[in-house]
Motif scaffolding. Structure first.
Motif, PDB file in Angstrom:
ATOM      1  N   ASP A 297      29.618   6.772 -19.245  1.00 47.87           N
ATOM      2  CA  ASP A 297      28.076   6.179 -18.366  1.00 47.87           C
ATOM      3  C   ASP A 297      27.753   5.237 -19.355  1.00 47.87           C
ATOM      4  OD1 ASP A 297      29.970   7.445 -16.279  1.00 47.87           O
ATOM      5  OD2 ASP A 297      28.285   8.863 -16.322  1.00 47.87           O
ATOM      6  N   LEU A 298      27.092   5.059 -20.498  1.00 43.68           N
ATOM      7  CA  LEU A 298      26.097   4.830 -21.470  1.00 43.68           C
ATOM      8  C   LEU A 298      26.611   3.069 -21.204  1.00 43.68           C
ATOM      9  CD1 LEU A 298      25.690   6.558 -24.175  1.00 43.68           C
ATOM     10  CD2 LEU A 298      23.793   5.373 -22.817  1.00 43.68           C
ATOM     11  N   VAL A 299      27.865   2.727 -21.215  1.00 47.58           N
ATOM     12  CA  VAL A 299      28.666   1.856 -21.755  1.00 47.58           C
ATOM     13  C   VAL A 299      28.664   0.621 -19.625  1.00 47.58           C
ATOM     14  CG1 VAL A 299      30.989  -0.264 -21.879  1.00 47.58           C
ATOM     15  CG2 VAL A 299      30.099   1.930 -23.596  1.00 47.58           C
ATOM     16  N   MET A 300      28.885   1.468 -19.121  1.00 47.63           N
ATOM     17  CA  MET A 300      28.952   1.572 -18.115  1.00 47.63           C
ATOM     18  C   MET A 300      27.336   0.830 -17.422  1.00 47.63           C
ATOM     19  SD  MET A 300      31.083   0.606 -15.650  1.00 47.63           S
ATOM     20  CE  MET A 300      32.506   1.058 -15.550  1.00 47.63           C
ATOM     21  N   GLU A 301      26.706   1.571 -18.264  1.00 46.75           N
ATOM     22  CA  GLU A 301      24.996   1.375 -17.409  1.00 46.75           C
ATOM     23  C   GLU A 301      24.554  -0.437 -17.871  1.00 46.75           C
ATOM     24  OE1 GLU A 301      20.691   1.019 -16.689  1.00 46.75           O
ATOM     25  OE2 GLU A 301      22.480   1.445 -15.655  1.00 46.75           O
ATOM     26  N   LEU A 302      25.020  -0.243 -19.244  1.00 46.90           N
ATOM     27  CA  LEU A 302      25.321  -1.613 -20.587  1.00 46.90           C
ATOM     28  C   LEU A 302      25.523  -2.638 -19.570  1.00 46.90           C
ATOM     29  CD1 LEU A 302      25.712  -1.085 -24.332  1.00 46.90           C
ATOM     30  CD2 LEU A 302      23.078  -1.072 -23.086  1.00 46.90           C
ATOM     31  N   ILE A 303      27.364  -2.222 -18.918  1.00 46.89           N
ATOM     32  CA  ILE A 303      27.864  -3.274 -18.362  1.00 46.89           C
ATOM     33  C   ILE A 303      26.712  -3.875 -16.846  1.00 46.89           C
ATOM     34  CG2 ILE A 303      30.118  -3.915 -16.854  1.00 46.89           C
ATOM     35  CD1 ILE A 303      31.345  -2.722 -19.202  1.00 46.89           C
ATOM     36  N   THR A 304      26.839  -2.685 -16.276  1.00 47.74           N
ATOM     37  CA  THR A 304      25.959  -3.411 -15.123  1.00 47.74           C
ATOM     38  C   THR A 304      24.965  -4.025 -15.181  1.00 47.74           C
ATOM     39  OG1 THR A 304      27.539  -1.094 -14.384  1.00 47.74           O
ATOM     40  CG2 THR A 304      25.297  -2.447 -12.910  1.00 47.74           C
ATOM     41  N   ASN A 305      24.272  -3.244 -15.677  1.00 46.07           N
ATOM     42  CA  ASN A 305      22.822  -3.563 -16.095  1.00 46.07           C
ATOM     43  C   ASN A 305      22.444  -4.540 -17.749  1.00 46.07           C
ATOM     44  OD1 ASN A 305      21.879  -2.753 -13.724  1.00 46.07           O
ATOM     45  ND2 ASN A 305      21.852  -0.150 -14.252  1.00 46.07           N
ATOM     46  N   TYR A 306      23.066  -5.470 -17.986  1.00 43.46           N
ATOM     47  CA  TYR A 306      22.255  -5.683 -19.266  1.00 43.46           C
ATOM     48  C   TYR A 306      22.002  -6.579 -18.830  1.00 43.46           C
ATOM     49  CZ  TYR A 306      25.000  -9.714 -16.754  1.00 43.46           C
ATOM     50  OH  TYR A 306      25.118 -11.254 -15.666  1.00 43.46           O
ATOM     51  N   ASP A 307      21.153  -7.423 -18.163  1.00 44.45           N
ATOM     52  CA  ASP A 307      19.863  -8.158 -17.981  1.00 44.45           C
ATOM     53  C   ASP A 307      18.976  -7.153 -18.593  1.00 44.45           C
ATOM     54  OD1 ASP A 307      20.280  -7.169 -16.128  1.00 44.45           O
ATOM     55  OD2 ASP A 307      19.676  -8.541 -14.989  1.00 44.45           O
ATOM     56  N   LYS A 308      18.931  -6.232 -18.031  1.00 48.02           N
ATOM     57  CA  LYS A 308      18.112  -5.903 -18.246  1.00 48.02           C
ATOM     58  C   LYS A 308      17.382  -4.859 -19.186  1.00 48.02           C
ATOM     59  CE  LYS A 308      16.910  -0.341 -17.049  1.00 48.02           C
ATOM     60  NZ  LYS A 308      17.218   0.559 -16.834  1.00 48.02           N
ATOM     61  N   TYR A 309      18.535  -4.674 -20.631  1.00 51.57           N
ATOM     62  CA  TYR A 309      18.607  -4.419 -22.148  1.00 51.57           C
ATOM     63  C   TYR A 309      18.725  -5.885 -22.972  1.00 51.57           C
ATOM     64  CZ  TYR A 309      20.021  -0.254 -20.455  1.00 51.57           C
ATOM     65  OH  TYR A 309      20.223   0.758 -19.517  1.00 51.57           O
ATOM     66  N   GLY A 310      18.327  -7.538 -22.105  1.00 49.36           N
ATOM     67  CA  GLY A 310      18.144  -8.193 -22.983  1.00 49.36           C
ATOM     68  C   GLY A 310      19.181  -8.608 -23.194  1.00 49.36           C
ATOM     69  N   PHE A 311      20.738  -8.807 -22.590  1.00 48.28           N
ATOM     70  CA  PHE A 311      21.512  -9.093 -22.990  1.00 48.28           C
ATOM     71  C   PHE A 311      21.919 -10.255 -21.665  1.00 48.28           C
ATOM     72  CE2 PHE A 311      21.994  -4.998 -24.788  1.00 48.28           C
ATOM     73  CZ  PHE A 311      22.750  -5.103 -26.074  1.00 48.28           C
ATOM     74  N   THR A 312      22.693 -11.259 -22.021  1.00 47.01           N
ATOM     75  CA  THR A 312      22.675 -12.164 -21.484  1.00 47.01           C
ATOM     76  C   THR A 312      24.256 -12.595 -20.252  1.00 47.01           C
ATOM     77  OG1 THR A 312      23.258 -14.179 -23.101  1.00 47.01           O
ATOM     78  CG2 THR A 312      21.242 -13.708 -22.601  1.00 47.01           C
ATOM     79  N   THR A 313      25.485 -11.652 -21.148  1.00 43.83           N
ATOM     80  CA  THR A 313      26.834 -11.350 -20.580  1.00 43.83           C
ATOM     81  C   THR A 313      26.894 -10.119 -21.163  1.00 43.83           C
ATOM     82  OG1 THR A 313      29.054 -12.351 -20.587  1.00 43.83           O
ATOM     83  CG2 THR A 313      27.803 -12.435 -22.751  1.00 43.83           C
ATOM     84  N   ALA A 314      27.628  -9.908 -19.919  1.00 49.46           N
ATOM     85  CA  ALA A 314      28.321  -8.478 -20.602  1.00 49.46           C
ATOM     86  C   ALA A 314      30.244  -8.286 -20.545  1.00 49.46           C
ATOM     87  CB  ALA A 314      27.820  -6.995 -19.447  1.00 49.46           C
ATOM     88  N   SER A 315      30.298 -10.087 -19.850  1.00 53.32           N
ATOM     89  CA  SER A 315      31.597  -9.456 -19.737  1.00 53.32           C
ATOM     90  C   SER A 315      32.462 -10.738 -21.031  1.00 53.32           C
ATOM     91  CB  SER A 315      31.471 -10.833 -18.495  1.00 53.32           C
ATOM     92  OG  SER A 315      31.468 -11.765 -18.394  1.00 53.32           O
ATOM     93  N   GLN A 316      31.874 -12.071 -21.692  1.00 55.72           N
ATOM     94  CA  GLN A 316      32.448 -12.885 -22.190  1.00 55.72           C
ATOM     95  C   GLN A 316      32.234 -11.919 -24.284  1.00 55.72           C
ATOM     96  OE1 GLN A 316      33.202 -15.859 -21.047  1.00 55.72           O
ATOM     97  NE2 GLN A 316      33.356 -16.905 -22.825  1.00 55.72           N
ATOM     98  N   ALA A 317      33.548 -11.791 -24.272  1.00 51.21           N
ATOM     99  CA  ALA A 317      33.188 -11.931 -26.401  1.00 51.21           C
ATOM    100  C   ALA A 317      32.282 -13.137 -26.564  1.00 51.21           C
ATOM    101  CB  ALA A 317      34.530 -12.211 -26.883  1.00 51.21           C
ATOM    102  N   CYS A 318      32.229 -12.485 -27.787  1.00 53.35           N
ATOM    103  CA  CYS A 318      30.948 -13.420 -28.308  1.00 53.35           C
ATOM    104  C   CYS A 318      31.765 -14.376 -29.110  1.00 53.35           C
ATOM    105  CB  CYS A 318      29.492 -12.425 -29.275  1.00 53.35           C
ATOM    106  SG  CYS A 318      29.235 -14.019 -30.565  1.00 53.35           S
ATOM    107  N   CYS A 319      32.698 -13.237 -30.460  1.00 52.03           N
ATOM    108  CA  CYS A 319      33.722 -14.330 -30.636  1.00 52.03           C
ATOM    109  C   CYS A 319      34.945 -14.304 -29.933  1.00 52.03           C
ATOM    110  CB  CYS A 319      33.494 -13.271 -32.652  1.00 52.03           C
ATOM    111  SG  CYS A 319      34.803 -13.890 -33.838  1.00 52.03           S
ATOM    112  N   GLY A 320      35.838 -14.961 -29.947  1.00 53.30           N
ATOM    113  CA  GLY A 320      37.396 -14.811 -30.033  1.00 53.30           C
ATOM    114  C   GLY A 320      37.648 -15.908 -28.704  1.00 53.30           C
TER     115      GLY A 320
END
Length: 383
Positions: A297-320
């Protein structure tokens, strides 16, 4: 000494006692010198698991699963930005939790040559990229440390702690001031039961329910073995939403807000049984406390509401590299890398970034029972 004193019936006993006392004092002075500068009051972290918390054990194995290549570790201050074998750009959740609990050193990899002597009193990391609850998990990587082997290695550490502290003090140290964290299970699904091509036979002969039951049975034995070695305070993470990682999104050609259903379904089925197992062990093993970390549930919260926590994406890998989510080729020297690592929930196709790990760790330390139950890690430490 005059004749009367020499012939006193207790003179011999007194001499033997004084001699014994001198030997004891000499022994303990050596022990004190050996432990000079070691602060045992902060306790230690003994970390078991997979690549989510591996601190470099796989560096010492002939394996296809390694992270000791750039740009992994680029934000790990303790190494000056050099790779350490951690599968992220900075600290793992295990590193951050130990640091926030005031432990002066990160738990060192068991297989490192300098993880000996008083260094082990700050904690030891046994985790291994590709490792799982089941011994067959991760065989595609050739070598990795399964949970069974990790517990075997702790047994070695346990004997070393006895030699350092003495059996009574060692038992108290492990039972009262040390936390045993277990983060494992994802590979049993991704790199075992659902492994493309190689797992088809297993899936024909074993239902998902039977496979999960097998996992729980093995984990019960492994956690009980740790208890028998005097571990008392445990935090066990459930399996996160593995159907939502960039690798799964890429190979299944999903949209940014979609996740693969089967991996997430199996993870949730396992998590329900895991929570029941921890309740069972707490009830049946006197003096033990098993804390359930709801990472799903913790990770799903970050993925679902990523912008709320200051992220611009929860689907794109930074390195890959590869596919719309850069999720096919693992992070390495030839990989593309995002400009702002703190803006991505995922560092590579499989693992969270340090920024995500920091948010997750804070919830485990001080968060509500929705995410960590029946108590958070700070409360577990003070128990």
């Amino acid at each position: 000494m005059d004749k009367a004193k020499r012939n006193h019936p207790y003179a011999c006993c007194r001499a033997l006692f004084l001699g014994f006392l001198v030997v004891c004092l000499s022994y303990w002075s050596v022990k004190a010198d050996d432990l000079a500068g070691v602060d045992l009051s902060k306790g230690a972290s003994f970390i078991f698991g997979d690549s989510l918390v591996d601190a470099g054990n796989n560096n010492y194995l002939p394996t296809l699963s390694r992270a000791n290549i750039r740009p992994n570790g680029i934000d790990f201050k303790a190494s000056g930005g050099n790779p350490t074998g951690r599968y992220t750009n900075g600290r793992t959740i295990g590193d951050i939790v130990g640091e926030m609990l005031g432990q002066p050193n990160f738990a060192a990899p068991f297989l490192a040559s300098n993880t000996t002597g008083k260094a082990i009193l700050y904690g030891v990391n046994y985790a291994s990229g590709g490792g799982g609850i089941l011994n067959g998990t991760g065989r595609i990587f050739v070598n990795r440390l399964s949970m069974d082997i990790q517990v075997d290695y702790f047994n070695i550490t346990r004997k070393q702690i006895d030699k350092l502290l003495g059996s009574s003090r060692a038992k108290e140290y492990l039972g009262k001031t040390s936390i045993f964290s277990i983060t494992i299970g994802a590979n049993d699904f991704l790199n075992n039961y659902m492994l493309p091509v190689l797992s088809i036979g297993a899936r024909i002969t074993e239902t998902p329910e039977a496979f999960i039951n097998d996992m729980i049975s093995h984990l019960r034995n492994q956690l009980t073995r740790l208890y028998q070695l005097d571990a008392r305070k445990f935090v066990v993470a459930n399996v996160g939403p593995i159907g939502c990682i960039p690798y799964q999104k890429t190979i299944n050609q999903l949209n940014q807000d979609e996740c693969v259903e089967l991996p997430n379904k199996m993870a949730k089925q396992y998590n329900i049984q895991l929570k029941g197992l921890l309740t069972e062990l707490t009830q049946n093993l006197p003096g033990s406390t098993y804390v359930y970390a709801n990472v799903y549930d913790l990770v799903m919260e970050l993925i679902t509401n990523y912008d709320k926590y200051g992220f611009t994406t929860a689907s794109q890998a930074c390195c890959g590299n590869g596919g719309q989510s850069a999720g096919i080729i693992p992070c390495g020297p030839t990989s593309s890398m995002c400009d702002d690592r703190s803006s991505h929930v995922f560092w590579d196709p499989y693992h969270p970034s340090e920024a995500a790990n920091l948010l997750l760790a804070k919830q485990l330390l001080d968060g509500p029972t929705k995410y960590i139950s029946p108590m958070n890690l700070r409360q577990l430490r003070d128990l």
